[in-house]
Scaffold this motif. Structure first.
Motif, PDB file in Angstrom:
ATOM      1  N   GLY A  36      77.296  47.613  43.420  1.00 28.35           N
ATOM      2  CA  GLY A  36      77.322  47.148  44.904  1.00 28.35           C
ATOM      3  C   GLY A  36      76.372  47.567  45.699  1.00 28.35           C
ATOM      4  O   GLY A  36      75.930  48.682  45.534  1.00 28.35           O
ATOM      5  N   TYR A  37      76.155  46.940  46.883  1.00 27.49           N
ATOM      6  CA  TYR A  37      75.310  47.395  47.613  1.00 27.49           C
ATOM      7  C   TYR A  37      75.514  46.491  49.253  1.00 27.49           C
ATOM      8  O   TYR A  37      76.139  45.670  48.921  1.00 27.49           O
ATOM      9  CB  TYR A  37      73.757  47.008  47.486  1.00 27.49           C
ATOM     10  CG  TYR A  37      73.250  45.613  47.446  1.00 27.49           C
ATOM     11  CD1 TYR A  37      72.693  44.871  48.704  1.00 27.49           C
ATOM     12  CD2 TYR A  37      73.550  44.791  46.312  1.00 27.49           C
ATOM     13  CE1 TYR A  37      72.632  43.766  48.488  1.00 27.49           C
ATOM     14  CE2 TYR A  37      73.319  43.512  46.153  1.00 27.49           C
ATOM     15  CZ  TYR A  37      72.711  42.937  47.181  1.00 27.49           C
ATOM     16  OH  TYR A  37      72.662  41.615  47.478  1.00 27.49           O
ATOM     17  N   TRP A  38      75.156  47.041  50.246  1.00 32.90           N
ATOM     18  CA  TRP A  38      75.473  46.252  51.662  1.00 32.90           C
ATOM     19  C   TRP A  38      74.474  45.362  51.775  1.00 32.90           C
ATOM     20  O   TRP A  38      73.261  45.602  51.929  1.00 32.90           O
ATOM     21  CB  TRP A  38      75.879  47.384  52.707  1.00 32.90           C
ATOM     22  CG  TRP A  38      77.144  47.958  52.426  1.00 32.90           C
ATOM     23  CD1 TRP A  38      77.072  49.561  52.443  1.00 32.90           C
ATOM     24  CD2 TRP A  38      78.393  47.637  52.466  1.00 32.90           C
ATOM     25  NE1 TRP A  38      78.459  49.765  52.295  1.00 32.90           N
ATOM     26  CE2 TRP A  38      79.208  48.733  52.291  1.00 32.90           C
ATOM     27  CE3 TRP A  38      78.829  46.371  52.563  1.00 32.90           C
ATOM     28  CZ2 TRP A  38      80.393  48.705  52.224  1.00 32.90           C
ATOM     29  CZ3 TRP A  38      80.526  46.275  52.462  1.00 32.90           C
ATOM     30  CH2 TRP A  38      81.223  47.483  52.388  1.00 32.90           C
ATOM     31  N   GLU A  39      75.030  44.066  51.831  1.00 30.33           N
ATOM     32  CA  GLU A  39      73.697  43.085  52.490  1.00 30.33           C
ATOM     33  C   GLU A  39      73.640  43.309  54.011  1.00 30.33           C
ATOM     34  O   GLU A  39      72.502  42.868  54.431  1.00 30.33           O
ATOM     35  CB  GLU A  39      74.370  41.837  52.155  1.00 30.33           C
ATOM     36  CG  GLU A  39      74.611  41.313  50.626  1.00 30.33           C
ATOM     37  CD  GLU A  39      75.069  39.941  50.306  1.00 30.33           C
ATOM     38  OE1 GLU A  39      75.197  39.121  51.266  1.00 30.33           O
ATOM     39  OE2 GLU A  39      75.052  39.699  48.935  1.00 30.33           O
ATOM     40  N   ASP A  66      75.719  35.732  43.677  1.00 29.95           N
ATOM     41  CA  ASP A  66      75.911  34.811  44.656  1.00 29.95           C
ATOM     42  C   ASP A  66      77.263  34.757  45.256  1.00 29.95           C
ATOM     43  O   ASP A  66      78.174  35.559  44.580  1.00 29.95           O
ATOM     44  CB  ASP A  66      75.319  33.671  44.520  1.00 29.95           C
ATOM     45  CG  ASP A  66      75.965  32.655  43.478  1.00 29.95           C
ATOM     46  OD1 ASP A  66      77.018  32.867  43.234  1.00 29.95           O
ATOM     47  OD2 ASP A  66      75.135  31.861  42.948  1.00 29.95           O
ATOM     48  N   LEU A  67      77.484  34.112  46.408  1.00 30.37           N
ATOM     49  CA  LEU A  67      78.753  34.162  47.118  1.00 30.37           C
ATOM     50  C   LEU A  67      79.750  33.495  46.113  1.00 30.37           C
ATOM     51  O   LEU A  67      80.873  33.800  45.953  1.00 30.37           O
ATOM     52  CB  LEU A  67      78.944  33.344  48.320  1.00 30.37           C
ATOM     53  CG  LEU A  67      80.088  33.596  49.249  1.00 30.37           C
ATOM     54  CD1 LEU A  67      80.759  34.938  49.336  1.00 30.37           C
ATOM     55  CD2 LEU A  67      80.058  32.723  50.349  1.00 30.37           C
ATOM     56  N   ALA A  68      79.270  32.480  45.293  1.00 29.38           N
ATOM     57  CA  ALA A  68      80.437  31.672  44.410  1.00 29.38           C
ATOM     58  C   ALA A  68      80.558  32.727  43.136  1.00 29.38           C
ATOM     59  O   ALA A  68      81.845  32.663  42.936  1.00 29.38           O
ATOM     60  CB  ALA A  68      79.431  30.506  43.656  1.00 29.38           C
ATOM     61  N   GLY A 118      80.990  38.437  51.843  1.00 28.40           N
ATOM     62  CA  GLY A 118      79.668  38.097  52.534  1.00 28.40           C
ATOM     63  C   GLY A 118      78.850  39.209  53.122  1.00 28.40           C
ATOM     64  O   GLY A 118      77.757  39.282  53.775  1.00 28.40           O
ATOM     65  N   THR A 119      79.438  40.380  52.894  1.00 29.03           N
ATOM     66  CA  THR A 119      78.783  41.744  53.413  1.00 29.03           C
ATOM     67  C   THR A 119      78.474  42.737  52.320  1.00 29.03           C
ATOM     68  O   THR A 119      77.464  42.867  52.281  1.00 29.03           O
ATOM     69  CB  THR A 119      79.928  42.442  54.293  1.00 29.03           C
ATOM     70  OG1 THR A 119      80.083  41.391  55.706  1.00 29.03           O
ATOM     71  CG2 THR A 119      78.943  43.666  54.756  1.00 29.03           C
ATOM     72  N   LEU A 120      79.504  42.550  51.267  1.00 35.29           N
ATOM     73  CA  LEU A 120      79.124  43.506  50.274  1.00 35.29           C
ATOM     74  C   LEU A 120      78.206  42.684  48.981  1.00 35.29           C
ATOM     75  O   LEU A 120      79.135  41.708  48.748  1.00 35.29           O
ATOM     76  CB  LEU A 120      80.378  44.254  49.600  1.00 35.29           C
ATOM     77  CG  LEU A 120      80.483  44.944  48.431  1.00 35.29           C
ATOM     78  CD1 LEU A 120      79.658  46.245  48.837  1.00 35.29           C
ATOM     79  CD2 LEU A 120      81.758  45.444  47.749  1.00 35.29           C
ATOM     80  N   GLY A 121      77.370  42.942  48.500  1.00 36.01           N
ATOM     81  CA  GLY A 121      76.379  42.472  47.438  1.00 36.01           C
ATOM     82  C   GLY A 121      76.833  43.048  46.204  1.00 36.01           C
ATOM     83  O   GLY A 121      77.132  44.223  46.043  1.00 36.01           O
ATOM     84  N   PHE A 122      76.203  42.513  45.072  1.00 37.54           N
ATOM     85  CA  PHE A 122      76.144  43.126  43.752  1.00 37.54           C
ATOM     86  C   PHE A 122      75.106  42.932  43.056  1.00 37.54           C
ATOM     87  O   PHE A 122      74.725  41.612  43.014  1.00 37.54           O
ATOM     88  CB  PHE A 122      77.322  42.697  43.074  1.00 37.54           C
ATOM     89  CG  PHE A 122      78.030  43.405  41.783  1.00 37.54           C
ATOM     90  CD1 PHE A 122      78.685  44.639  41.802  1.00 37.54           C
ATOM     91  CD2 PHE A 122      77.368  42.981  40.673  1.00 37.54           C
ATOM     92  CE1 PHE A 122      78.966  45.395  40.669  1.00 37.54           C
ATOM     93  CE2 PHE A 122      77.631  43.893  39.435  1.00 37.54           C
ATOM     94  CZ  PHE A 122      78.484  44.950  39.472  1.00 37.54           C
TER      95      PHE A 122
END
Length: 242
Positions: A142-145, A183-185, A230-234
């Motif tokens: 994970g990372y913070w977008e 992505d978000l999906a 929508g804030t935490l990315g991967f």
């Protein structure tokens, strides 16, 4: 009910166990271009989907899967038997940092399980002991977008941004050669599968266990929908050991 069993139940309908689609899992594994007779290690293997798919793509490969959860290992074994791969997948129920292989691997996987080693940098240091020089690692983290609300960061964990995540992964003698950013999906499919599967199990199992499962599901769903969606990315990084 212990959390390991709840996690195993929640991942039944999404055995990839990360916000990554089946098509993108395949794309990452194909980009690894594993050689004939490849040796694969899956740390925190869960239901084994990553290593099982690698075995399907390279019929001469063999894999070891390591997970601390007996429930996850049982699911991985069942999947391996069902797909005719049990003779090429060896499963180990133990903490990741207790595993001591006799030979190095061509590819080591650690997707969504870097906590087993204490973080991303520590994971890359550990994988360097398992992978041959010039070998590869697939690591999902994970990372913070964007900067999260303080209460979300406290609940979810401290992560850098994407650039900081790549730098941390490369800090222990690795070089990023490919990556996939979810992505978000993909996130929504993963989270709705996780919460929905657990909710359905809770409805089918009334009583204390079902009530506990429902409470865990609602806590997780609230944190996702009201917190990190929508804030935490991967990102899943394909790295080469230098």
């Amino acid at each position: 009910m212990d959390r390991q069993l709840l996690s195993a139940i929640a991942h039944r309908d999404h055995p990839i166990a990360a916000p990554v689609s089946a098509a993108n899992l395949d794309r990452l594994l194909r980009r690894a271009a594993l050689p004939e007779g490849a040796r694969v290690l899956d740390m925190g293997c869960g239901a084994g989907e990553w290593s099982l798919r690698a075995l399907e793509l390279v019929p001469s490969a063999r894999a070891d899967g390591v997970d601390v959860s007996p429930h996850a290992v049982a699911s991985a074994n069942e999947a391996a038997v069902g797909r005719g791969l049990s003779d090429r997948l060896t499963l180990h129920t133990m903490p990741a940092d207790a595993f001591a292989p006799a030979q190095p691997y061509d590819l080591a996987l650690c997707v969504g399980s870097t906590h087993a080693f204490g973080g991303l940098a520590e994971t890359m240091e550990a994988l360097a002991r398992f992978v041959r020089p010039g070998g590869l690692a697939l690591v999902g983290e994970g990372y913070w977008e964007r900067p999260p609300a303080p209460e979300v960061a406290e609940a979810v964990g401290e992560y850098p941004d994407l650039a900081g995540t790549v730098a941390r992964a490369e800090s222990k003698g690795w070089l990023t050669v490919y990556a996939h950013v979810s992505d978000l999906a993909e996130w929504d499919e993963y989270e709705w599968s996780w919460t929905g599967t657990l909710a359905r199990w809770a409805a089918d199992n009334p009583g204390p266990d079902g009530e506990q499962a429902l409470a865990v599901m609602r806590e997780h769903r609230d944190m996702w929908l009201d917190g990190y969606r929508g804030t935490l990315g991967f990102v899943t990084l394909l790295l080469r050991r230098l």
